[in-house]
Design an enzyme around this catalytic site. Structure first.
Site, PDB file in Angstrom:
ATOM      1  CB  ILE A 204      -4.350  -4.225 -37.235  1.00 28.68           C
ATOM      2  CG1 ILE A 204      -2.591  -4.194 -37.157  1.00 28.68           C
ATOM      3  CG2 ILE A 204      -4.762  -5.027 -38.411  1.00 28.68           C
ATOM      4  CD1 ILE A 204      -2.200  -3.386 -38.375  1.00 28.68           C
ATOM      5  CG  HIS A 205      -9.835  -1.241 -37.665  1.00 29.75           C
ATOM      6  ND1 HIS A 205      -8.812  -0.257 -37.214  1.00 29.75           N
ATOM      7  CD2 HIS A 205     -10.703  -0.595 -38.394  1.00 29.75           C
ATOM      8  CE1 HIS A 205      -9.160   1.000 -37.853  1.00 29.75           C
ATOM      9  NE2 HIS A 205     -10.453   0.738 -38.452  1.00 29.75           N
ATOM     10  NE  ARG A 206      -9.251   2.031 -41.581  1.00 29.61           N
ATOM     11  CZ  ARG A 206      -9.396   3.290 -41.892  1.00 29.61           C
ATOM     12  NH1 ARG A 206      -9.907   2.983 -43.325  1.00 29.61           N
ATOM     13  NH2 ARG A 206      -9.636   4.306 -41.349  1.00 29.61           N
TER      14      ARG A 206
END
Ligand code: UD1
Ligand code: UDP
Length: 358
Positions: A204-206
């Protein structure tokens, strides 16, 4: 022909290494590599240069992190100086990061043609910084290297018809090139004491997920509910946001194994043997498909629509725990597997186009 390549973020190092390998073999092509320094932690940058044997950048701008305006403007100032000095015949940019935008804007203002790798992708969600970066870059470019037919069609809808090439996907080149090495040499499963297909992999990084308390909390709650361990190589942005939002208690559970960002070979290995992949990453969605691993995408839309049409990828968003849990409980491998990403020779195709560019 002198090509000036601008990279700066993790996925761009992986993509650029494939094209650089071919460019270096062509006596008529010279490549100057500029690293903006957008990603700078060893495990977000140097590790990829070493593992993938990318040439040491000719210029390292060391821009680092910052707000969009600050980060992009610092890049613009330095890139302009370098482009004026180097006088490249073409500037090569990858994907949709702030480094892509700065590379294309600097070149366009100096009337230098731009080749855009991963051109034509759209989410049609302008709240995403990536959508702004890719739309602007496409409207400034001269050569459009499209990974999928959908990307070609998207450009057509915006009136972009000339210089558009369906090349296939450069991540597919990288995966085919490194897969057997990664599967045979990485020890990540035994290092983490994992059994094949008895874990989920998550990334997850958005911004749409990390910067929104409800979405980030829902994602972590969903990970906690899963029937198997979730391996979570954590992006520095996500790590920071989980701390800031006081969500560490959801991370420190027995169901989630948080690890540092992985090198590429370990990543391919751990993706390959996962029961399913949960992600908001573009590259990871593609690799899940390429490795025939079911993917649950924690976003409301995706640029890689073919992976959803073929049912290997399920879009579940990140605001409803029930939707995420339901999708994971029903994960299975479809029998159909269309060739979405070309034949793994996109870098050769792009190089030939560059060789013939006048
Ligand atoms: C960027 C791209 C995104 C891409 C992603 C790939 C933009 C707008 N976003 O997002 O499209 O999917 O890279 O991973 O260009 N940080 C570190 N160390 C690093 C890099 C970042 O600690 O080496 C932290 C900093 O706190 C920084 C934050 O991560 O503020 C975000 O980094 P940034 O490069 O701005 O965006 P990404 O989220 O990495
Ligand atoms: N990747 C990696 N280690 C990790 C996470 C991702 O090597 O811990 C690789 C992944 O295999 C893919 C690329 O990085 O090739 C995707 O980058 P990322 O998810 O950072 O960005 P995006 O593709 O969403 O722009």
């Amino acid at each position: 022909m002198k090509i000036l390549t601008v990279v700066g973020a993790r996925p761009q190092f992986i993509k650029a290494c494939m094209l650089s390998k071919i460019i270096v073999q062509e006596p008529d092509l010279q490549e100057i590599i500029v690293h903006t320094g957008q990603h700078y932690d060893v495990n977000m940058s140097d590790i990829f240069f070493n593992e993938l044997k990318l040439p040491v950048p000719d210029y390292h701008l060391k821009i680092g992190s910052g707000s969009h305006g600050k980060q992009t403007s610092k890049m613009l100032c330095k890139l302009e100086e370098i482009m004026v000095e180097e006088k490249p015949d073409i500037v090569l940019v990858y994907g949709d990061t702030n480094s892509t935008l700065a590379g294309s804007l600097s070149a366009a203002k100096l009337n230098i043609p731009i080749a855009h790798v991963e051109s034509g992708l759209r989410s049609y969600n302008k709240k995403m910084p990536e959508e702004i970066n890719r739309v602007v870059t496409d409207h400034l470019s001269t050569l459009f290297f499209c990974p999928t037919q959908t990307a070609v069609n998207n450009l057509k809808k915006e009136g972009i018809n000339h210089g558009v090439y369906l090349t296939g996907d450069i991540n597919y080149d990288a995966l085919l090139f490194y897969k057997s090495y990664a599967l045979n040499h990485s020890t990540i499963l035994s290092d983490l004491n994992l059994t094949k297909e008895e874990y989920y992999l998550a990334t997850i990084h958005r911004a749409e997920n990390t910067d929104n308390y409800h979405r980030l909390k829902t994602i972590l709650e969903a990970f906690n509910e899963l029937d198997m361990k979730v391996i979570f190589p954590i992006h520095p942005r996500t790590k920071e946001k989980i701390k800031q939002m006081n969500l560490l208690n959801l991370l420190h559970s027995s169901n989630i194994k948080t690890i540092e960002p992985l090198p590429y070979f370990d990543m391919i290995h751990i993706e390959n043997f996962a029961k399913a992949i949960l992600t908001d990453s573009g590259g990871v969605q593609k690799e899940a498909y390429m490795l025939r691993v079911p993917c649950i995408t924690l976003r409301d839309e995706t640029e890689w629509t073919e992976t959803v049409d073929s049912k290997w990828n399920t879009l579940v968003g990140a605001s409803n725990l029930g939707n995420i849990s339901h999708a994971i409980a029903n994960v299975k491998k479809p029998s159909n597997y269309p060739a979405i990403f070309g034949d793994g020779h996109s870098s050769k195709i792009m190089t030939n186009i560059l060789l013939n560019f006048k």
